[in-house]
Design an enzyme around this catalytic site. Structure first.
Site, PDB file in Angstrom:
ATOM      1  N   HIS A 160     102.738  -0.995  52.240  1.00  0.00           N
ATOM      2  CA  HIS A 160     101.734  -2.064  52.321  1.00  0.00           C
ATOM      3  C   HIS A 160     101.154  -2.136  53.718  1.00  0.00           C
ATOM      4  O   HIS A 160     101.843  -2.477  54.674  1.00  0.00           O
ATOM      5  CB  HIS A 160     102.354  -3.411  51.943  1.00  0.00           C
ATOM      6  CG  HIS A 160     101.342  -4.502  51.756  1.00  0.00           C
ATOM      7  ND1 HIS A 160     100.420  -4.502  50.739  1.00  0.00           N
ATOM      8  CD2 HIS A 160     101.091  -5.634  52.477  1.00  0.00           C
ATOM      9  CE1 HIS A 160      99.669  -5.587  50.809  1.00  0.00           C
ATOM     10  NE2 HIS A 160     100.046  -6.290  51.868  1.00  0.00           N
ATOM     11  N   ARG A 167      94.473 -16.636  59.453  1.00  0.00           N
ATOM     12  CA  ARG A 167      93.513 -15.993  58.566  1.00  0.00           C
ATOM     13  C   ARG A 167      92.074 -16.249  59.027  1.00  0.00           C
ATOM     14  O   ARG A 167      91.222 -15.360  58.928  1.00  0.00           O
ATOM     15  CB  ARG A 167      93.718 -16.493  57.130  1.00  0.00           C
ATOM     16  CG  ARG A 167      92.950 -15.680  56.096  1.00  0.00           C
ATOM     17  CD  ARG A 167      93.239 -16.134  54.690  1.00  0.00           C
ATOM     18  NE  ARG A 167      92.640 -17.417  54.384  1.00  0.00           N
ATOM     19  CZ  ARG A 167      92.365 -17.849  53.152  1.00  0.00           C
ATOM     20  NH1 ARG A 167      92.667 -17.100  52.117  1.00  0.00           N
ATOM     21  NH2 ARG A 167      91.825 -19.025  52.955  1.00  0.00           N
ATOM     22  N   HIS A 175      99.567  -9.083  45.982  1.00  0.00           N
ATOM     23  CA  HIS A 175     100.247 -10.122  46.760  1.00  0.00           C
ATOM     24  C   HIS A 175     100.742 -11.217  45.816  1.00  0.00           C
ATOM     25  O   HIS A 175     100.025 -11.619  44.900  1.00  0.00           O
ATOM     26  CB  HIS A 175      99.269 -10.802  47.729  1.00  0.00           C
ATOM     27  CG  HIS A 175      98.804  -9.951  48.855  1.00  0.00           C
ATOM     28  ND1 HIS A 175      97.487  -9.898  49.243  1.00  0.00           N
ATOM     29  CD2 HIS A 175      99.469  -9.145  49.714  1.00  0.00           C
ATOM     30  CE1 HIS A 175      97.356  -9.111  50.290  1.00  0.00           C
ATOM     31  NE2 HIS A 175      98.547  -8.620  50.592  1.00  0.00           N
ATOM     32  N   GLU A 206     103.673 -15.635  48.600  1.00  0.00           N
ATOM     33  CA  GLU A 206     103.895 -15.442  50.036  1.00  0.00           C
ATOM     34  C   GLU A 206     104.060 -16.774  50.766  1.00  0.00           C
ATOM     35  O   GLU A 206     104.920 -16.900  51.642  1.00  0.00           O
ATOM     36  CB  GLU A 206     102.715 -14.670  50.646  1.00  0.00           C
ATOM     37  CG  GLU A 206     102.837 -14.458  52.142  1.00  0.00           C
ATOM     38  CD  GLU A 206     101.655 -13.688  52.727  1.00  0.00           C
ATOM     39  OE1 GLU A 206     101.714 -13.381  53.928  1.00  0.00           O
ATOM     40  OE2 GLU A 206     100.697 -13.397  51.992  1.00  0.00           O
ATOM     41  N   HIS A 257     105.528  -9.300  49.163  1.00  0.00           N
ATOM     42  CA  HIS A 257     106.107 -10.461  49.848  1.00  0.00           C
ATOM     43  C   HIS A 257     107.199 -11.136  49.021  1.00  0.00           C
ATOM     44  O   HIS A 257     108.367 -11.049  49.352  1.00  0.00           O
ATOM     45  CB  HIS A 257     105.041 -11.463  50.286  1.00  0.00           C
ATOM     46  CG  HIS A 257     104.040 -10.889  51.230  1.00  0.00           C
ATOM     47  ND1 HIS A 257     104.399 -10.241  52.388  1.00  0.00           N
ATOM     48  CD2 HIS A 257     102.673 -10.850  51.187  1.00  0.00           C
ATOM     49  CE1 HIS A 257     103.311  -9.823  53.012  1.00  0.00           C
ATOM     50  NE2 HIS A 257     102.257 -10.176  52.311  1.00  0.00           N
ATOM     51  N   ASP A 295     102.126  -4.193  56.699  1.00  0.00           N
ATOM     52  CA  ASP A 295     101.180  -5.269  56.434  1.00  0.00           C
ATOM     53  C   ASP A 295     100.148  -5.443  57.548  1.00  0.00           C
ATOM     54  O   ASP A 295      99.225  -4.657  57.669  1.00  0.00           O
ATOM     55  CB  ASP A 295     101.953  -6.567  56.168  1.00  0.00           C
ATOM     56  CG  ASP A 295     101.089  -7.649  55.527  1.00  0.00           C
ATOM     57  OD1 ASP A 295      99.869  -7.438  55.385  1.00  0.00           O
ATOM     58  OD2 ASP A 295     101.620  -8.706  55.169  1.00  0.00           O
TER      59      ASP A 295
END
Length: 454
Positions: free
Chosen positions: A54, A81, A232, A235, A269, A320
């Protein structure tokens, strides 16, 4: 034909001495001979080199630049983010390729022979496709040719901002596709991957239950058509709460009730699962894609590896956000998180395998399954994805078998890796990538251009 001779090697499920591995011109292991006379390229210890299952390659350029608190006085995954979205607006195709080549080089030097690239950066900054809808998929592939890494490309379907179908915001439009456009993108990406070396592959990645509608998820599963299917899930607690409110079930619970999750699935995750969900996921044969460094960095939570492995669940390791590329750090962070939570030691060891052996072997086999790559074990017919350790390193000298692996995982770092082969391509020699200077130079130029946006 090339021959690699190792003083000791993990062959199949056992350790052997004086092992000669012959690799064919096709990049596959042709034969293995134990107790062989030294010949060919000589190394200390030989291991199967895992798949990094990932990665978001472009995020490597953000490493170390998101560690300040925001105006609210508290940071989280969600504030991180927003910074990532702002950075994305500046990236050009040439920069995407340079960053990808650099991070792939680091992965190879860290012991990964291949990467499953969870690729969701598809379009221009305003959300309009490039003239070639697969432009950025092609850039990831071009980087893989330069670095020599094995690539499983996972084009991502991302169509909405919330479970209730809110439109994508300004930072997300470069990801966005409806199912019809995604199908065209996937077809073009497939053409580009077909032109890469024979060990390259392609899969499908519906981003998450939050970012893909229920009908679109069904379509994406159909488009996978037996290929790897990555997603995903579970998470963050806010993600769990959103799915529970919209769908009436927690993410893993809902997915298992509505889809036939099995061996071709890799769920990324899984840090927010109940004990019941943990047992249920383990029984499916799917791979839990764990990214301990990123999960630690973003405050995601701790995957229940103890309960999962007690049910013989399969797992693999990914980097990731690529904040730090280190196979051994990912493995020991996974183990140490279990120790901190449960206040014990050797939490993921078994009655027959040491902690390092169980972590390394599990990651190698699980990563290969997640990428549907014929590797993960040194065996005839598999791709020659091989990692060599320098057994003259201070913490490895005189150590053998599982103790050698324990020392590598818990006392080691990338400097112990002397050589690495990806499908027979000898891309790391003397602990350095063979094209390091050129790749680093282009990455430096890219970062100099991007500095005002970071």
């Amino acid at each position: 034909m090339q021959t690699i001779w190792a003083a000791q090697a993990l062959i199949g499920d056992h350790w052997a001495d004086a092992v000669a591995v012959e690799v064919g011109a096709d990049g596959r292991i042709a034969s293995i001979v134990e107790n062989a006379a030294p010949t060919g390229t000589r190394v200390g210890a030989l291991l199967p080199a895992p798949v990094n299952l990932h990665s978001h390659a472009f995020q490597r350029a953000m490493a170390g630049l998101t560690e300040r608190r925001g105006p609210s006085g508290r940071d989280s995954f969600w504030t991180w983010r927003q910074l990532m979205y702002r950075f994305l607006d500046a990236l050009t195709p040439e920069q995407v390729e340079a960053i990808a080549a650099f991070v792939q080089m680091e992965m190879l030097e860290a012991g990964y022979a291949a990467v499953a690239e969870f690729h969701y950066l598809h379009h221009q900054a305003d959300g309009m496709p490039y003239d070639d809808i697969g432009e950025l998929s092609g850039r990831i592939g071009a980087a893989a040719v330069e670095s020599g890494i094995g690539l499983t490309l996972l084009p991502v379907l991302y169509e909405q901002a919330t479970c209730l179908g809110a439109p994508l915001g300004p930072g997300q439009v470069r990801f966005g596709n409806d199912v019809d456009r995604f199908e065209r993108l996937l077809a073009r990406a497939g053409q580009l991957v077909a032109a890469l070396p024979a060990d390259a592959g392609i899969g499908v990645a519906p981003h998450s239950l939050r970012a893909v509608s229920q009908p679109s998820l069904r379509n994406a599963v159909g488009l996978a058509n037996g290929r790897p299917l990555h997603m995903h899930i579970a998470e963050q607690t806010a993600e769990v709460d959103e799915v529970l409110s919209a769908y009436g079930r927690r993410p893993v619970e809902w997915l298992l009730a509505n889809h036939e999750v099995g061996e071709r699935w890799c769920l990324i995750h899984c840090t927010q699962m109940t004990p019941e969900e943990t047992r249920a996921l383990a029984s499916t044969g799917a791979v839990a894609g764990l990214c301990p460094s990123t999960e630690s960095s973003l405050g995601d939570g701790i995957f229940d590896g103890v309960a999962y492995l007690e049910q013989e669940g399969r797992f693999g390791i990914g980097s990731d956000s690529n904040i730090r590329i280190s196979l051994v750090e990912e493995l020991r962070t996974l183990e140490y998180s279990q120790r901190l939570r449960d206040r014990g030691r050797a939490m993921l060891a078994s009655a027959t395998a040491s902690t390092g052996r169980r972590l390394f072997e599990g990651a190698a086999r699980g990563g290969a399954r997640a990428a549907q790559r014929q590797s993960g074990v040194i065996a005839p017919g598999n791709w020659a994805d091989l990692l060599a350790l320098d057994i003259a390193a201070v913490d490895l000298e005189g150590r053998r078998g599982d103790t050698l692996l324990d020392s590598f995982v818990f006392a080691g770092d990338d400097r112990m890796i002397s050589d690495l082969w990806s499908a027979g391509r000898h891309v790391v020699r003397g602990s350095r990538h063979i094209h390091r200077e050129a790749i680093v130079s282009r990455y430096r130029r890219t970062m100099s251009t991007l500095k005002d946006h970071l």
